[in-house]
Structure formats: structure tokens, C-alpha cells
Design a protein around this motif. Structure first.
Motif, PDB file in Angstrom:
ATOM      1  N   PRO A  87     -10.037 -25.487  -6.641  1.00 19.80           N
ATOM      2  CA  PRO A  87      -8.639 -25.501  -6.201  1.00 19.80           C
ATOM      3  C   PRO A  87      -7.704 -25.786  -7.379  1.00 19.80           C
ATOM      4  CG  PRO A  87      -9.998 -26.974  -4.869  1.00 19.80           C
ATOM      5  CD  PRO A  87     -10.848 -26.481  -5.984  1.00 19.80           C
ATOM      6  N   ASN A  88      -6.510 -25.234  -7.326  1.00 20.81           N
ATOM      7  CA  ASN A  88      -5.489 -25.418  -8.359  1.00 20.81           C
ATOM      8  C   ASN A  88      -5.983 -25.004  -9.747  1.00 20.81           C
ATOM      9  OD1 ASN A  88      -3.709 -26.502  -6.435  1.00 20.81           O
ATOM     10  ND2 ASN A  88      -4.740 -28.473  -6.624  1.00 20.81           N
ATOM     11  N   ASN A  89      -6.800 -23.961  -9.803  1.00 21.18           N
ATOM     12  CA  ASN A  89      -7.337 -23.500 -11.081  1.00 21.18           C
ATOM     13  C   ASN A  89      -6.289 -22.717 -11.857  1.00 21.18           C
ATOM     14  OD1 ASN A  89      -7.638 -20.475 -10.580  1.00 21.18           O
ATOM     15  ND2 ASN A  89      -8.610 -21.366  -8.784  1.00 21.18           N
ATOM     16  N   LEU A  90      -6.507 -22.637 -13.145  1.00 22.84           N
ATOM     17  CA  LEU A  90      -5.665 -21.811 -14.008  1.00 22.84           C
ATOM     18  C   LEU A  90      -6.413 -20.520 -14.275  1.00 22.84           C
ATOM     19  CD1 LEU A  90      -4.549 -24.530 -16.556  1.00 22.84           C
ATOM     20  CD2 LEU A  90      -3.251 -23.645 -14.622  1.00 22.84           C
ATOM     21  N   ARG A  91      -5.732 -19.404 -14.107  1.00 19.83           N
ATOM     22  CA  ARG A  91      -6.373 -18.108 -14.327  1.00 19.83           C
ATOM     23  C   ARG A  91      -5.324 -17.083 -14.696  1.00 19.83           C
ATOM     24  NH1 ARG A  91      -6.193 -18.966  -8.722  1.00 19.83           N
ATOM     25  NH2 ARG A  91      -5.162 -17.308  -7.568  1.00 19.83           N
ATOM     26  N   SER A  92      -5.771 -15.992 -15.292  1.00 22.82           N
ATOM     27  CA  SER A  92      -4.831 -14.933 -15.646  1.00 22.82           C
ATOM     28  C   SER A  92      -4.357 -14.241 -14.373  1.00 22.82           C
ATOM     29  CB  SER A  92      -5.483 -13.932 -16.601  1.00 22.82           C
ATOM     30  OG  SER A  92      -6.509 -13.233 -15.940  1.00 22.82           O
ATOM     31  N   SER A  93      -3.247 -13.541 -14.472  1.00 18.49           N
ATOM     32  CA  SER A  93      -2.664 -12.901 -13.288  1.00 18.49           C
ATOM     33  C   SER A  93      -3.570 -11.806 -12.723  1.00 18.49           C
ATOM     34  CB  SER A  93      -1.296 -12.324 -13.628  1.00 18.49           C
ATOM     35  OG  SER A  93      -1.419 -11.359 -14.655  1.00 18.49           O
ATOM     36  N   GLY A  94      -4.475 -11.268 -13.530  1.00 15.16           N
ATOM     37  CA  GLY A  94      -5.371 -10.219 -13.048  1.00 15.16           C
ATOM     38  C   GLY A  94      -6.560 -10.719 -12.246  1.00 15.16           C
ATOM     39  N   VAL A  95      -6.792 -12.039 -12.227  1.00 14.85           N
ATOM     40  CA  VAL A  95      -7.919 -12.606 -11.494  1.00 14.85           C
ATOM     41  C   VAL A  95      -7.427 -13.021 -10.117  1.00 14.85           C
ATOM     42  CG1 VAL A  95      -9.615 -14.468 -11.401  1.00 14.85           C
ATOM     43  CG2 VAL A  95      -9.040 -13.406 -13.590  1.00 14.85           C
ATOM     44  N   LEU A  96      -8.057 -12.469  -9.077  1.00 15.33           N
ATOM     45  CA  LEU A  96      -7.657 -12.785  -7.710  1.00 15.33           C
ATOM     46  C   LEU A  96      -8.597 -13.815  -7.103  1.00 15.33           C
ATOM     47  CD1 LEU A  96      -6.910  -9.195  -6.346  1.00 15.33           C
ATOM     48  CD2 LEU A  96      -5.278 -10.878  -7.191  1.00 15.33           C
ATOM     49  N   LYS A  98     -10.112 -14.849  -3.783  1.00 12.80           N
ATOM     50  CA  LYS A  98     -10.310 -14.234  -2.471  1.00 12.80           C
ATOM     51  C   LYS A  98      -9.803 -15.133  -1.340  1.00 12.80           C
ATOM     52  CE  LYS A  98     -12.278 -10.388  -3.654  1.00 12.80           C
ATOM     53  NZ  LYS A  98     -11.768  -9.093  -3.333  1.00 12.80           N
ATOM     54  N   SER A  99      -9.837 -16.455  -1.523  1.00 10.21           N
ATOM     55  CA  SER A  99      -9.341 -17.345  -0.478  1.00 10.21           C
ATOM     56  C   SER A  99      -7.827 -17.170  -0.312  1.00 10.21           C
ATOM     57  CB  SER A  99      -9.697 -18.798  -0.773  1.00 10.21           C
ATOM     58  OG  SER A  99      -9.087 -19.200  -1.979  1.00 10.21           O
ATOM     59  N   ASP A 100      -7.093 -16.886  -1.393  1.00 10.96           N
ATOM     60  CA  ASP A 100      -5.662 -16.602  -1.292  1.00 10.96           C
ATOM     61  C   ASP A 100      -5.419 -15.336  -0.483  1.00 10.96           C
ATOM     62  OD1 ASP A 100      -5.041 -18.788  -2.831  1.00 10.96           O
ATOM     63  OD2 ASP A 100      -4.743 -17.644  -4.694  1.00 10.96           O
ATOM     64  N   GLU A 101      -6.285 -14.341  -0.683  1.00 10.72           N
ATOM     65  CA  GLU A 101      -6.157 -13.067   0.020  1.00 10.72           C
ATOM     66  C   GLU A 101      -6.250 -13.266   1.533  1.00 10.72           C
ATOM     67  OE1 GLU A 101      -8.991  -9.555  -0.486  1.00 10.72           O
ATOM     68  OE2 GLU A 101      -7.963  -9.667  -2.435  1.00 10.72           O
ATOM     69  N   HIS A 102      -7.212 -14.111   1.988  1.00  8.25           N
ATOM     70  CA  HIS A 102      -7.401 -14.359   3.414  1.00  8.25           C
ATOM     71  C   HIS A 102      -6.185 -15.079   4.002  1.00  8.25           C
ATOM     72  CE1 HIS A 102     -11.421 -12.849   3.289  1.00  8.25           C
ATOM     73  NE2 HIS A 102     -11.759 -13.696   2.334  1.00  8.25           N
ATOM     74  N   ARG A 103      -5.618 -16.018   3.277  1.00  7.97           N
ATOM     75  CA  ARG A 103      -4.438 -16.739   3.762  1.00  7.97           C
ATOM     76  C   ARG A 103      -3.244 -15.816   3.893  1.00  7.97           C
ATOM     77  NH1 ARG A 103      -4.811 -21.919  -0.008  1.00  7.97           N
ATOM     78  NH2 ARG A 103      -6.343 -20.614  -0.894  1.00  7.97           N
ATOM     79  N   LEU A 104      -3.106 -14.882   2.934  1.00  5.87           N
ATOM     80  CA  LEU A 104      -1.985 -13.952   3.011  1.00  5.87           C
ATOM     81  C   LEU A 104      -2.111 -13.029   4.222  1.00  5.87           C
ATOM     82  CD1 LEU A 104      -1.613 -12.935  -0.743  1.00  5.87           C
ATOM     83  CD2 LEU A 104      -0.064 -14.378   0.586  1.00  5.87           C
ATOM     84  N   LYS A 105      -3.328 -12.586   4.525  1.00  4.42           N
ATOM     85  CA  LYS A 105      -3.542 -11.707   5.685  1.00  4.42           C
ATOM     86  C   LYS A 105      -3.267 -12.473   6.976  1.00  4.42           C
ATOM     87  CE  LYS A 105      -6.839  -8.599   3.540  1.00  4.42           C
ATOM     88  NZ  LYS A 105      -8.225  -8.141   3.517  1.00  4.42           N
ATOM     89  N   ALA A 106      -3.686 -13.721   7.036  1.00  2.86           N
ATOM     90  CA  ALA A 106      -3.495 -14.531   8.260  1.00  2.86           C
ATOM     91  C   ALA A 106      -2.011 -14.820   8.483  1.00  2.86           C
ATOM     92  CB  ALA A 106      -4.272 -15.836   8.140  1.00  2.86           C
ATOM     93  N   ALA A 107      -1.259 -15.004   7.395  1.00  2.00           N
ATOM     94  CA  ALA A 107       0.160 -15.340   7.532  1.00  2.00           C
ATOM     95  C   ALA A 107       1.012 -14.095   7.735  1.00  2.00           C
ATOM     96  CB  ALA A 107       0.627 -16.081   6.286  1.00  2.00           C
ATOM     97  N   GLY A 108       0.492 -12.943   7.376  1.00  2.00           N
ATOM     98  CA  GLY A 108       1.248 -11.780   7.246  1.00  2.00           C
ATOM     99  C   GLY A 108       1.633 -10.892   8.287  1.00  2.00           C
TER     100      GLY A 108
END
Length: 108
Positions: A87-96, A98-108
Motif C-alpha cells: 500500500p502507498n507504494n511509489l511507482r512510475s505512471s506506467g505501472v498499474l 490492479k487493486s486500483d482498477e477494481h475500485r475504479l470499476k466498483a465506483a464507476g
């Protein structure tokens, strides 16, 4: 010679980048430098003698190999870490994540 000036100037400016070649591109009379190649640099280009990773009877060893030559076997592990990002990791913008992806679909 021009190739010596080129090498010396780049070595002063970028000492950590290795030996600069005046003629780095392969031509008809020699191939590109590959991992395992053993040779020397003369007049700004690499002259390959043999490849330490290839067997004695490899077609590229037409000029021979040292007596009792045995290919070097590399034991390299994959540099890829396929574990989960914390959690709260640092990564380049090109690295996704997958847990963020699921939250966006659920909220969306």
C-alpha cells in the motif's frame, strides 16, 4: 588518431559508461558485439576472438578458441519481481496497481 581522441574525451566526460567505440555498428566483415564476446579494441572498433558462452564447434568460432575451451554457463536469476505492490507504494505512471482498477470499476 581521431578514434583515440573520441575515446579519451568520452572517457573523461562519462567514465562510468565503458569504452567508446569509433565504429560501434557491425559491418560486412564483423558482427555486432554480443554478451560473452572476448576480444580487443584496435583503431576504434572491437575485434572479436571468440565467445566464452558458445561451444568450441560453434560456426562463429572459425578462427578457433583457446585450448581446453569450455563454455561458461551463466546462472542468472530473473530480475523481475512479480510480487504485489505494498500500500502507498511509489511507482512510475506506467505501472498499474490492479487493486486500483477494481475500485475504479466498483465506483464507476
Amino acid at each position: 588518431m581521431d578514434y583515440d581522441i573520441y575515446r579519451e574525451e568520452l572517457a573523461i566526460k562519462h567514465p562510468a559508461y565503458g569504452h567508446a567505440l569509433w565504429e560501434p555498428s557491425p559491418r560486412e566483415d564483423y558482427t555486432a558485439v554480443e554478451i560473452g564476446d572476448v576480444g580487443f579494441i584496435r583503431e576504434g572498433r572491437f575485434h572479436r576472438l571468440f565467445n566464452i558462452l558458445l561451444p568450441e564447434d560453434h560456426p562463429s568460432h572459425q578462427d578457433g578458441v583457446p585450448q581446453d575451451h569450455e563454455p561458461l554457463l551463466l546462472r542468472v536469476t530473473s530480475p523481475t519481481n512479480t510480487g504485489k505492490l505494498p500500500p502507498n507504494n511509489l511507482r512510475s505512471s506506467g505501472v498499474l496497481d490492479k487493486s486500483d482498477e477494481h475500485r475504479l470499476k466498483a465506483a464507476g
